[in-house]
Design an enzyme around this catalytic site. Structure first.
Site, PDB file in Angstrom:
ATOM      1  N   GLY A 227       0.816  -1.227  -0.316  1.00  0.00           N
ATOM      2  CA  GLY A 227       0.028   0.242  -0.473  1.00  0.00           C
ATOM      3  C   GLY A 227       0.992   1.645  -0.252  1.00  0.00           C
ATOM      4  N   ILE A 228       0.436   2.188   0.912  1.00  0.00           N
ATOM      5  CA  ILE A 228       0.666   3.244   0.318  1.00  0.00           C
ATOM      6  C   ILE A 228       2.342   3.807   1.511  1.00  0.00           C
ATOM      7  CG2 ILE A 228       1.131   6.616   2.268  1.00  0.00           C
ATOM      8  CD1 ILE A 228      -2.294   5.996   1.871  1.00  0.00           C
TER       9      ILE A 228
ATOM     10  N   LYS B 267      -8.943   7.660  14.339  1.00  0.00           N
ATOM     11  CA  LYS B 267      -8.206   8.104  13.215  1.00  0.00           C
ATOM     12  C   LYS B 267      -8.256   9.568  14.448  1.00  0.00           C
ATOM     13  CE  LYS B 267      -6.039   6.337  10.569  1.00  0.00           C
ATOM     14  NZ  LYS B 267      -4.460   6.017   9.982  1.00  0.00           N
TER      15      LYS B 267
ATOM     16  N   THR C 272      -5.805   0.461  -1.949  1.00  0.00           N
ATOM     17  CA  THR C 272      -5.124  -1.065  -1.895  1.00  0.00           C
ATOM     18  C   THR C 272      -5.733  -2.540  -0.880  1.00  0.00           C
ATOM     19  OG1 THR C 272      -5.146   0.096   0.459  1.00  0.00           O
ATOM     20  CG2 THR C 272      -4.047   1.176  -1.135  1.00  0.00           C
TER      21      THR C 272
ATOM     22  N   ARG D 217       5.140  -6.326   9.536  1.00  0.00           N
ATOM     23  CA  ARG D 217       5.654  -8.147   9.986  1.00  0.00           C
ATOM     24  C   ARG D 217       5.543  -8.829   9.110  1.00  0.00           C
ATOM     25  NH1 ARG D 217      -0.834  -8.086  12.307  1.00  0.00           N
ATOM     26  NH2 ARG D 217      -0.900  -6.888   9.905  1.00  0.00           N
TER      27      ARG D 217
ATOM     28  N   VAL E 143      -8.433   5.001  -1.067  1.00  0.00           N
ATOM     29  CA  VAL E 143      -6.655   4.738  -1.513  1.00  0.00           C
ATOM     30  C   VAL E 143      -6.874   3.699  -2.108  1.00  0.00           C
ATOM     31  CG1 VAL E 143      -4.551   5.305  -1.615  1.00  0.00           C
ATOM     32  CG2 VAL E 143      -6.233   6.600   0.073  1.00  0.00           C
TER      33      VAL E 143
ATOM     34  N   LEU F  45       3.762  -3.320  15.369  1.00  0.00           N
ATOM     35  CA  LEU F  45       3.502  -2.582  16.305  1.00  0.00           C
ATOM     36  C   LEU F  45       2.808  -2.710  17.749  1.00  0.00           C
ATOM     37  CD1 LEU F  45       3.649  -0.788  13.307  1.00  0.00           C
ATOM     38  CD2 LEU F  45       4.857  -0.073  14.845  1.00  0.00           C
TER      39      LEU F  45
ATOM     40  N   TYR G 132     -12.674   3.145  13.783  1.00  0.00           N
ATOM     41  CA  TYR G 132     -11.418   3.328  13.073  1.00  0.00           C
ATOM     42  C   TYR G 132     -11.823   5.100  13.391  1.00  0.00           C
ATOM     43  CZ  TYR G 132      -8.770   4.128   8.639  1.00  0.00           C
ATOM     44  OH  TYR G 132      -7.750   5.128   8.150  1.00  0.00           O
TER      45      TYR G 132
HETATM   46  N1  LIG Z   1      -6.722   2.642   1.736  1.00  0.00           N
HETATM   47  C1  LIG Z   1      -7.360   3.183   2.244  1.00  0.00           C
HETATM   48  O1  LIG Z   1      -9.034   3.703   1.461  1.00  0.00           O
HETATM   49  C2  LIG Z   1      -6.675   4.971   3.070  1.00  0.00           C
HETATM   50  C3  LIG Z   1      -7.954   5.903   3.043  1.00  0.00           C
HETATM   51  C4  LIG Z   1      -7.284   6.797   4.419  1.00  0.00           C
HETATM   52  C5  LIG Z   1      -6.405   6.526   5.633  1.00  0.00           C
HETATM   53  N2  LIG Z   1      -5.967   5.293   5.075  1.00  0.00           N
HETATM   54  C6  LIG Z   1      -4.942   5.159   6.095  1.00  0.00           C
HETATM   55  O2  LIG Z   1      -3.018   4.899   5.634  1.00  0.00           O
HETATM   56  C7  LIG Z   1      -2.335   3.622   5.930  1.00  0.00           C
HETATM   57  C8  LIG Z   1      -2.084   3.325   5.014  1.00  0.00           C
HETATM   58  O3  LIG Z   1      -2.808   2.219   4.790  1.00  0.00           O
HETATM   59  P1  LIG Z   1      -2.829   1.214   3.452  1.00  0.00           P
HETATM   60  O4  LIG Z   1      -4.184   1.921   2.865  1.00  0.00           O
HETATM   61  O5  LIG Z   1      -1.890   1.609   2.824  1.00  0.00           O
HETATM   62  O6  LIG Z   1      -3.047   0.032   4.076  1.00  0.00           O
HETATM   63  P2  LIG Z   1      -3.119  -1.723   3.781  1.00  0.00           P
HETATM   64  O7  LIG Z   1      -2.937  -1.731   2.320  1.00  0.00           O
HETATM   65  O8  LIG Z   1      -3.563  -2.534   4.001  1.00  0.00           O
HETATM   66  O9  LIG Z   1      -1.217  -1.096   4.555  1.00  0.00           O
HETATM   67  C9  LIG Z   1      -1.647  -1.434   5.583  1.00  0.00           C
HETATM   68  C10 LIG Z   1      -0.793  -1.527   6.214  1.00  0.00           C
HETATM   69  O10 LIG Z   1      -0.186  -1.384   7.594  1.00  0.00           O
HETATM   70  C11 LIG Z   1       1.043  -2.497   8.663  1.00  0.00           C
HETATM   71  N3  LIG Z   1       0.304  -3.073   9.810  1.00  0.00           N
HETATM   72  C12 LIG Z   1      -0.774  -3.656   9.467  1.00  0.00           C
HETATM   73  N4  LIG Z   1      -0.565  -3.564  11.322  1.00  0.00           N
HETATM   74  C13 LIG Z   1      -0.160  -3.795  12.027  1.00  0.00           C
HETATM   75  C14 LIG Z   1       1.619  -4.603  13.542  1.00  0.00           C
HETATM   76  N5  LIG Z   1       0.339  -4.913  13.775  1.00  0.00           N
HETATM   77  N6  LIG Z   1       1.981  -4.099  12.979  1.00  0.00           N
HETATM   78  C15 LIG Z   1       3.337  -3.111  11.890  1.00  0.00           C
HETATM   79  N7  LIG Z   1       2.647  -2.964  10.482  1.00  0.00           N
HETATM   80  C16 LIG Z   1       1.268  -3.138  10.844  1.00  0.00           C
HETATM   81  C17 LIG Z   1       0.687  -3.330   7.313  1.00  0.00           C
HETATM   82  O11 LIG Z   1       1.614  -4.395   7.293  1.00  0.00           O
HETATM   83  P3  LIG Z   1       1.974  -6.332   7.880  1.00  0.00           P
HETATM   84  O12 LIG Z   1       0.697  -6.077   7.430  1.00  0.00           O
HETATM   85  O13 LIG Z   1       2.897  -6.490   7.249  1.00  0.00           O
HETATM   86  O14 LIG Z   1       1.975  -6.287   9.249  1.00  0.00           O
HETATM   87  C18 LIG Z   1       0.608  -3.260   5.679  1.00  0.00           C
HETATM   88  O15 LIG Z   1       2.555  -2.536   5.464  1.00  0.00           O
HETATM   89  C19 LIG Z   1      -2.677   3.774   7.180  1.00  0.00           C
HETATM   90  O16 LIG Z   1      -3.130   4.190   8.401  1.00  0.00           O
HETATM   91  C20 LIG Z   1      -4.814   4.142   6.999  1.00  0.00           C
HETATM   92  O17 LIG Z   1      -5.260   4.078   7.870  1.00  0.00           O
HETATM   93  C21 LIG Z   1      -5.890   4.338   3.965  1.00  0.00           C
END
Ligand SMILES: NC(=O)c1ccc[n+]([C@@H]2O[C@H](COP(=O)([O-])OP(=O)(O)OC[C@H]3O[C@@H](n4cnc5c(N)ncnc54)[C@H](OP(=O)(O)O)[C@@H]3O)[C@@H](O)[C@H]2O)c1
Length: 251
Positions: A17-18, A162, A195, A38, A193, A64, A158
């Site tokens: 993802g991001i 936030k 992801t 992880r 986004v 984390l 959630y």
């Molecule tokens: N996608 C959206 O629509 C959206 C919108 C607004 C904000 N966001 C925010 O953007 C950020 C990134 O999200 P994303 O969209 O890229 O999501 P994603 O593709 O689901 O990626 C989430 C990341 O967080 C890591 N993570 C989750 N639990 C963890 C833990 N216990 N320890 C370490 N790492 C952990 C995951 O790694 P592992 O599973 O490998 O540990 C993964 O790399 C988040 O803060 C999310 O709230 C996303």
């Protein structure tokens, strides 16, 4: 961005993802990037792919939800890289866990990662930044959900985590100001986004696909562009928060 060349960035949640897209971009800008998650193998695979780029990517396994993992990671960053200069608190997750019917363990995991992990990383990063040049940058990946409550119960808890990130952004700004630090803090608040986020939340591919195909969503690189802008501003400029929605997102 030139002033960050050769300096150290830590990105949480860099496996997909991001976080993964940002790791790629910062390495291309010549930063020494440490990516944690992880699923460390995915970060290692990206590191191998980027090995001929200007900077470098080092993968560290870190859950984390475990403070000892976080502290070990920061100790390693200090010993091997001399401390962090840019810390991007990106890792985050949602569970479909309404307030009236959600499972406590799911709420706890969201709090542990989205709020406590982010706070512990920010505290440890600022300690290291202040021992260095005191000009670091903390990025908190927030969400549009940190700024308004949608009438949609699956995401309510959630959203509450936030909203805490919104408060923490200003709290950190005030505390850094109080100690006359030049470290800056910025929130980045995206709408939807594309992801793995939705799929991980609903554990249902068709539901995730429906959310991501209702309109043209943001791509991870659109969020990365905002982060590159923020850290590239001169030291006397503090961008407080960037809210970015897909143009067609109505909420
Ligand atoms: N996608 C959206 O629509 C959206 C919108 C607004 C904000 N966001 C925010 O953007 C950020 C990134 O999200 P994303 O969209 O890229 O999501 P994603 O593709 O689901 O990626 C989430 C990341 O967080 C890591 N993570 C989750 N639990 C963890 C833990 N216990 N320890 C370490 N790492 C952990 C995951 O790694 P592992 O599973 O490998 O540990 C993964 O790399 C988040 O803060 C999310 O709230 C996303």
């Amino acid at each position: 961005m030139e002033r960050w060349t050769g300096r150290v960035a830590l990105i949480t949640g860099a496996s997909v993802g991001i976080g993964s897209a940002l790791a790629r971009r910062l390495v291309q800008h010549g930063m020494k990037v440490i990516g944690c998650a992880r699923n460390v193998q995915q970060i290692q695979a990206l590191a191998d792919e980027l090995k001929n780029e200007k900077g470098s990517l080092t993968a560290i396994k870190c859950d984390l939800t475990k403070e000892e993992d976080i502290l070990d990671m920061f100790a390693k960053v200090k010993a091997e890289f001399g401390g962090v200069d840019v810390c991007v608190n990106n890792a985050g997750l949602a569970h479909n866990a309404p307030i009236l019917s959600g499972e406590t363990q799911q709420w706890r995991e969201m709090l542990d990662v989205n709020v406590l992990g982010l706070s512990i990383c920010s505290r440890e990063a600022v300690k290291q930044m202040r021992e260095k040049v005191d000009d670091g940058h903390l990025i908190l990946i927030n969400s549009m959900s940190g700024h308004r409550v949608l009438n949609s119960s699956p995401g309510h808890f959630y959203t509450a985590t936030k909203f805490m990130v919104t408060a923490l952004t200003e709290c950190l700004r005030q505390e850094l100001n109080e100690v006359k630090s030049h470290i800056r803090v910025t929130g980045i608040s995206p709408g939807v986004v594309q992801t793995e986020f939705q799929q991980r939340m609903f554990k249902d591919k068709s539901k995730a696909d429906a959310i991501c195909s209702a309109f043209k969503t943001l791509e991870a690189d659109n969020v990365v562009d905002a982060i590159i802008y923020v850290i590239g501003t001169p030291g006397h400029v503090q961008v407080h928060d960037i809210l970015l929605r897909p143009t067609e997102q109505t909420t």
